[in-house]
Enzyme design. Structure first.
Site, PDB file in Angstrom:
ATOM      1  N   LYS A 208       0.948  -1.162   0.100  1.00 12.28           N
ATOM      2  CA  LYS A 208       0.111  -0.052  -0.124  1.00 12.28           C
ATOM      3  C   LYS A 208       0.811   1.307   0.095  1.00 12.28           C
ATOM      4  O   LYS A 208       2.279   1.341   0.468  1.00 12.28           O
ATOM      5  CB  LYS A 208      -0.905  -0.099   1.230  1.00 12.28           C
ATOM      6  CG  LYS A 208      -2.192  -0.979   1.001  1.00 12.28           C
ATOM      7  CD  LYS A 208      -3.101  -1.014   1.957  1.00 12.28           C
ATOM      8  CE  LYS A 208      -4.184  -2.161   1.447  1.00 12.28           C
ATOM      9  NZ  LYS A 208      -5.097  -2.481   2.476  1.00 12.28           N
ATOM     10  N   ARG A 250      -2.966  -9.937   5.444  1.00 11.35           N
ATOM     11  CA  ARG A 250      -3.228 -10.259   3.990  1.00 11.35           C
ATOM     12  C   ARG A 250      -2.279  -9.490   3.097  1.00 11.35           C
ATOM     13  O   ARG A 250      -2.179  -8.462   3.213  1.00 11.35           O
ATOM     14  CB  ARG A 250      -4.630  -9.602   4.096  1.00 11.35           C
ATOM     15  CG  ARG A 250      -5.177  -9.710   2.433  1.00 11.35           C
ATOM     16  CD  ARG A 250      -6.602  -8.891   2.407  1.00 11.35           C
ATOM     17  NE  ARG A 250      -6.797  -8.873   1.014  1.00 11.35           N
ATOM     18  CZ  ARG A 250      -6.619  -8.258  -0.006  1.00 11.35           C
ATOM     19  NH1 ARG A 250      -5.666  -7.238  -0.011  1.00 11.35           N
ATOM     20  NH2 ARG A 250      -7.007  -8.387  -1.220  1.00 11.35           N
TER      21      ARG A 250
HETATM   22  N1  PMM Z   1      -7.069  -4.282   1.100  1.00 11.18           N
HETATM   23  C1  PMM Z   1      -7.497  -4.268  -0.119  1.00 11.18           C
HETATM   24  C2  PMM Z   1      -8.328  -5.267  -0.493  1.00 11.18           C
HETATM   25  N2  PMM Z   1      -9.090  -6.101   0.289  1.00 11.18           N
HETATM   26  N3  PMM Z   1      -9.328  -7.045   2.589  1.00 11.18           N
HETATM   27  C3  PMM Z   1      -8.995  -6.926   3.806  1.00 11.18           C
HETATM   28  N4  PMM Z   1      -9.511  -7.610   4.831  1.00 11.18           N
HETATM   29  N5  PMM Z   1      -8.014  -5.879   4.383  1.00 11.18           N
HETATM   30  C4  PMM Z   1      -7.427  -5.048   3.382  1.00 11.18           C
HETATM   31  O1  PMM Z   1      -6.670  -4.346   3.990  1.00 11.18           O
HETATM   32  C5  PMM Z   1      -7.845  -5.199   2.233  1.00 11.18           C
HETATM   33  C6  PMM Z   1      -8.725  -5.943   1.670  1.00 11.18           C
HETATM   34  C7  PMM Z   1      -6.840  -3.341  -1.332  1.00 11.18           C
HETATM   35  O2  PMM Z   1      -5.779  -3.779  -1.457  1.00 11.18           O
HETATM   36  P1  PMM Z   1      -5.341  -4.715  -2.785  1.00 11.18           P
HETATM   37  O3  PMM Z   1      -5.993  -3.893  -4.111  1.00 11.18           O
HETATM   38  O4  PMM Z   1      -3.771  -4.724  -3.080  1.00 11.18           O
HETATM   39  O5  PMM Z   1      -5.608  -6.101  -2.565  1.00 11.18           O
END
Ligand code: PMM
Length: 271
Positions: A208, A250
């Site tokens: 991020k 994650r």
């Molecule tokens: N961040 C993203 C997508 N899904 N789910 C959870 N539980 N926590 C998060 O911080 C989260 C998520 C966005 O990041 P990406 O697009 O790189 O997957």
């Protein structure tokens, strides 16, 4: 042991060209690589939640996600579905998903908690203040940690009222969601207060943008971020999240975080 959730995005930008069958093949191969690297859960998402991302029609999201969930569940993976849409969540659970990961914590779709309650799935409740297109408009806080904790408590109350048992709830402070750079660091620094709510806590810092400030990362010449540096920073934040009591992290790059967590475990065993 800290749970590692590996990220599998089944969006057109993550798997270039090819028909659906090829996409599914690619998805299974990627999931196997995540598992081999040490992921305990594979989190499948069909809609980008990045700042400024366009919404995807629910049918499109379902068509991307459900076949991948089915294929992976059939191969014995513990699958989580990353969706804000109750119908997608329900279809994914029917296809074998064991966790519904809703970054909006049930706010985007009022049917989400009732749908989860009807299933046997666990639910990740993320802290969220609005859709990606206007995400930063809502990033105004007097006391970011206190407000994140209070708003998560409200969502927990809503989930319990819908009939979801407390042990099925996982809380996520929603790093990058409705939070600017420093606000994300403040939330991580105060993670213990989210843990103190008594539910399992999941943290998603992977790659991020806020990690950039810590590392003085220069803008990459080709417009791409330096993934190696972000993955290292992610592994460090994952270790620190574990120290603060997080249940899981994650991540995209499972191997680097696995190694970092393994080193942490040895340090702790020796202490
Ligand atoms: N961040 C993203 C997508 N899904 N789910 C959870 N539980 N926590 C998060 O911080 C989260 C998520 C966005 O990041 P990406 O697009 O790189 O997957």
């Amino acid at each position: 042991m800290t749970t590692i959730m590996g990220i599998l995005n089944v969006t057109p930008d993550s798997f270039s060209d090819g028909g659906r069958y090829l996409d599914l093949d690619a998805a299974v191969m990627h999931a196997e690589a995540l598992r081999d690297a040490g992921a305990h859960i594979v989190d499948i998402g069909g809609e980008s939640t990045r700042p400024g991302a366009e919404r995807v029609a629910p049918e499109t999201e379902r068509a991307r996600v459900v076949p991948a969930v089915e294929a992976l569940a059939a191969r014995g993976f513990v699958v989580s579905v990353d969706t804000m849409n109750a119908a997608t969540a329900a279809a994914a659970v029917t296809a074998g998903a064991r966790i519904v990961n809703d970054v909006s914590g049930g706010l985007a779709d009022p049917e989400m908690f009732p749908a989860v309650a009807e299933s046997r799935a666990d639910v990740v409740i993320g802290h969220w203040r609005g859709h990606s297109a206007d995400m930063y408009a809502t990033a105004r806080y007097e006391d970011v940690v206190g407000e994140v904790v209070a708003e998560l408590q409200e969502r927990v109350a809503a989930a319990l009222a819908a009939g979801i048992a407390p042990e099925r709830i996982v809380l996520d402070p929603g790093i990058g969601f409705g939070k600017r750079g420093d606000q994300n660091w403040a939330v991580l620094g105060g993670l213990g207060r989210v843990v103190a709510l008594g539910h399992r806590v999941l943290v998603g810092t992977s790659r991020k943008g806020f990690l950039r400030d810590a590392m003085d990362e220069p803008p990459a010449s080709d417009g791409q971020t330096d993934r190696g540096r972000r993955d290292l920073a992610t592994a460090v934040t994952s270790v620190l999240a574990a120290d603060a009591g997080a249940w899981g992290v994650r991540v995209h790059d499972v191997a680097t975080t696995r190694d970092a967590l393994a080193v942490r475990a040895r340090w702790r065993e020796a202490s």
